[in-house]
Scaffold this active site. Structure first.
Site, short mmCIF file in Angstrom:
data_model
loop_
_atom_site.label_atom_id
_atom_site.label_comp_id
_atom_site.label_asym_id
_atom_site.label_seq_id
_atom_site.Cartn_x
_atom_site.Cartn_y
_atom_site.Cartn_z
N GLU A 124 0.85 -1.19 0.00
CA GLU A 124 0.00 0.00 0.00
C GLU A 124 0.88 1.24 0.00
O GLU A 124 0.40 2.35 0.23
CB GLU A 124 -0.97 -0.01 1.18
CG GLU A 124 -0.33 -0.07 2.54
CD GLU A 124 -1.34 0.15 3.63
OE1 GLU A 124 -1.94 1.23 3.65
OE2 GLU A 124 -1.51 -0.76 4.48
N HIS B 18 -2.58 -9.30 12.49
CA HIS B 18 -1.98 -8.09 11.93
C HIS B 18 -1.63 -7.18 13.11
O HIS B 18 -2.44 -6.98 14.01
CB HIS B 18 -2.98 -7.39 11.00
CG HIS B 18 -2.55 -6.01 10.63
ND1 HIS B 18 -1.33 -5.76 10.07
CD2 HIS B 18 -3.15 -4.80 10.79
CE1 HIS B 18 -1.20 -4.45 9.89
NE2 HIS B 18 -2.29 -3.85 10.32
N CYS C 105 -3.48 -3.18 4.55
CA CYS C 105 -2.58 -4.22 5.08
C CYS C 105 -3.04 -5.63 4.72
O CYS C 105 -2.32 -6.60 4.98
CB CYS C 105 -2.50 -4.10 6.60
SG CYS C 105 -1.90 -2.51 7.13
P1 HMG Z 1 -2.87 7.84 21.11
O1 HMG Z 1 -4.08 8.69 21.17
O2 HMG Z 1 -1.57 8.52 20.95
O3 HMG Z 1 -2.70 6.92 22.37
O4 HMG Z 1 -3.10 6.86 19.88
P2 HMG Z 1 -3.74 6.55 23.53
O5 HMG Z 1 -4.00 7.74 24.37
O6 HMG Z 1 -4.91 5.81 22.94
O7 HMG Z 1 -2.82 5.54 24.35
C1 HMG Z 1 -2.41 4.33 23.82
C2 HMG Z 1 -2.35 3.32 24.98
O8 HMG Z 1 -1.24 3.65 25.81
C3 HMG Z 1 -3.58 3.34 25.87
O9 HMG Z 1 -3.81 1.98 26.27
C4 HMG Z 1 -3.12 4.15 27.08
O10 HMG Z 1 -3.84 3.86 28.27
C5 HMG Z 1 -1.68 3.69 27.18
P3 HMG Z 1 -5.23 1.26 25.91
O11 HMG Z 1 -6.28 2.08 26.52
O12 HMG Z 1 -5.32 1.28 24.41
O13 HMG Z 1 -5.05 -0.10 26.47
N1 HMG Z 1 -0.79 4.62 27.90
C6 HMG Z 1 0.19 4.23 28.72
N2 HMG Z 1 0.59 3.00 29.13
C7 HMG Z 1 1.66 2.93 29.98
N3 HMG Z 1 2.32 4.02 30.43
C8 HMG Z 1 1.95 5.27 30.06
C9 HMG Z 1 0.84 5.41 29.17
N4 HMG Z 1 0.23 6.46 28.59
C10 HMG Z 1 -0.77 5.97 27.82
N5 HMG Z 1 2.62 6.32 30.52
C11 HMG Z 1 -3.09 5.06 18.35
C12 HMG Z 1 -2.72 5.50 19.77
C13 HMG Z 1 -2.76 3.60 18.20
C14 HMG Z 1 -4.59 5.30 18.12
C15 HMG Z 1 -2.26 5.92 17.35
O14 HMG Z 1 -0.90 5.60 17.48
C16 HMG Z 1 -2.68 5.75 15.90
O15 HMG Z 1 -3.56 6.44 15.40
N6 HMG Z 1 -2.00 4.79 15.17
C17 HMG Z 1 -2.31 4.52 13.77
C18 HMG Z 1 -3.60 3.73 13.60
C19 HMG Z 1 -3.50 2.28 14.01
O16 HMG Z 1 -2.42 1.72 14.13
N7 HMG Z 1 -4.67 1.63 14.15
C20 HMG Z 1 -4.72 0.23 14.48
C21 HMG Z 1 -5.95 -0.48 13.91
S1 HMG Z 1 -6.12 -0.17 12.15
C22 HMG Z 1 -4.97 -1.23 11.40
O17 HMG Z 1 -4.46 -2.09 12.01
C23 HMG Z 1 -4.69 -0.99 9.96
C24 HMG Z 1 -3.40 -0.27 9.65
O18 HMG Z 1 -2.31 -1.14 9.83
C25 HMG Z 1 -3.43 0.29 8.23
C26 HMG Z 1 -3.77 -0.64 7.09
O19 HMG Z 1 -4.57 -1.54 7.15
O20 HMG Z 1 -3.23 -0.35 6.03
C27 HMG Z 1 -3.17 0.92 10.56
#
Ligand code: HMG
Length: 391
Positions: free
Chosen positions: A83, A237, A115
């Site tokens: 992609e 994934h 993906c």
């Molecule tokens: P964010 O808003 O920066 O993070 O986005 P958050 O506030 O949701 O925190 C992440 C986790 O860290 C949370 O845990 C927090 O509690 C924890 P959860 O509630 O999820 O269990 N946390 C801590 N833990 C320990 N110590 C600390 C601490 N602070 C917070 N101090 C997000 C995170 C993944 C949403 C962001 O990075 C993002 O947008 N990533 C890209 C999208 C993505 O990967 N999506 C996954 C599903 S889609 C997919 O898999 C397809 C994809 O590969 C693309 C394709 O298909 O081509 C992406």
């Protein structure tokens, strides 16, 4: 004619980039508590491509050891899943075909559905081998994941390619029917043609992924697939490794099981080792999970592995594989460790420079700096043509 049960992954090899950015450097730059990365999303570092690396050089590097071991005679098809495409018309696979010296009597094509593309490639390859069991299909999944600087997605970038040789009587994993399928029109993650970095609704993407887990499993069971207890491990994934934990917990809940942390770790823990240090490699991610599992687990002979492939937008598939007796003799564990260990750490400023650079679109001669120590490199963009070299 070979049956489905006797077709699958005969060999698997991966490559990753020249550089790596530790999440400690990202955390220091943006003032994030590093535990959010190490524990919250389960990532330690992410692969970063050099100026003279792209999906072609990574794909060729992943596939070269497969060609060295098996030769080219039986390969009649190359399916390149990505992609992070470099051209709207020409398949990246054609460049790899040339770099690897594959025969002219080959069909080459590029596939895309976020993906999920590599799993489509694997299933199409199985169909081709079923039709003609004298041929093998080279499946290459290669991606460089890029989000905007200083966005929440930035911590979930990465780069890698997996090459798989698909054929009859496979030496590693037989891929079995049925498949559980799920498609839903969602805008969780996408990248319009005019953008280099993906757009994403992070929380929506997690919800969409979990719905797809549920949807594929429903279809899989309705089609008479294995019961959950029959699987020894699950390869998900992994956009970030914590996602695999969320997904497996959701699957257990869906099936009415307790979500015991130790049991979840047992089922998926070994699949996350490579993804935790490489980052999101999009199409390659689920198969890096398989590589990590095969390379580390005690004997898996005869065991069933569940695969959950998710591609945003979205398409997902759940299917099973059965590990073949003698598979350990065919693994590339040392080469895989080397691919990870040879990466050179970047400081944040150098990473940011690489992230922001792009080729001018003026048709001029634009040589790249020689940065990669790998066999294949993108030497220039000259007259709008990509010029590759093999050392
Ligand atoms: P964010 O808003 O920066 O993070 O986005 P958050 O506030 O949701 O925190 C992440 C986790 O860290 C949370 O845990 C927090 O509690 C924890 P959860 O509630 O999820 O269990 N946390 C801590 N833990 C320990 N110590 C600390 C601490 N602070 C917070 N101090 C997000 C995170 C993944 C949403 C962001 O990075 C993002 O947008 N990533 C890209 C999208 C993505 O990967 N999506 C996954 C599903 S889609 C997919 O898999 C397809 C994809 O590969 C693309 C394709 O298909 O081509 C992406």
């Amino acid at each position: 004619m070979a049956s489905d049960a006797a077709i699958g992954i005969h060999d698997l090899s991966f490559a990753t980039s020249e550089f790596v950015l530790p999440h400690t450097a990202l955390a220091e730059h943006n003032g994030t508590e590093v535990g959010k990365y190490h524990v919250g999303i389960g990532q330690r570092s992410m692969s970063v491509a050099a100026e003279d690396e792209d999906i072609v050089t990574l794909g060729a590097a992943a596939a070269a050891p497969i060609i060295a071991r098996h030769g080219t005679d039986e390969i009649r098809t190359v399916v390149f899943a990505t992609e992070s495409s470099i051209d709207q018309a020409k398949s990246a696979g054609v460049y790899v075909h040339s770099l690897l010296g594959l025969p002219t009597a080959t069909r080459v094509v590029e596939l895309k559905q976020a993906c999920y593309g590599a799993t489509a490639a694997l299933q199409f390859a199985i169909g081709l081998v079923h039709r003609d069991p004298t041929q093998r299909v080279l499946v290459i999944a290669s991606d460089i994941s890029k989000y905007e600087l200083d966005s929440p997605g930035e911590a979930t970038q990465g780069a890698a390619a997996v090459a798989m040789l698909v054929g009859p009587d496979p030496a590693l994993v037989r891929i079995e029917g049925p498949s559980g399928l799920f498609t839903a029109d969602v805008m969780d993650f996408w990248r319009p043609n005019y953008r280099e970095a993906a757009l994403v609704d992070g929380q929506e993407s997690i919800t969409a992924y979990l719905q797809a887990v549920e949807g594929t499993w429903k279809d899989y069971t309705e089609r008479g697939g294995h019961a959950l207890e029959e699987f020894s491990a699950f390869c998900y994934h992994q956009p970030f490794t914590k996602m695999a934990y969320k997904a497996h917990r959701h699957l257990l809940n869906t099936c009415g099981y307790d979500t015991d942390d130790a049991e979840i770790k047992r089922a998926i823990g070994q699949t996350t080792a490579y993804n935790a240090v490489i980052g999101n490699s999009y199409t390659a991610s689920v198969y890096l999970g398989l590589a990590a599992l095969l390379d580390q687990a005690d004997d898996l002979t005869g065991k069933s592995i569940g695969f959950l492939s998710y591609g945003s937008g979205s398409v997902a598939e759940f299917f099973a594989g059965s590990v073949v007796p003698g598979y350990r003799q065919h693994l590339r564990t040392e080469a895989h460790r080397e691919a990870i260990d040879r990466r050179r750490p970047l400081d944040y400023a150098a990473y940011r420079w690489l992230h922001q650079r792009s080729f001018p679109a003026d048709g001029g001669d634009h040589p790249t700096q020689e940065q990669t120590s790998g066999t294949f490199r993108l030497a220039a963009l000259r007259g709008h043509k990509r010029i590759y070299e093999r050392h």
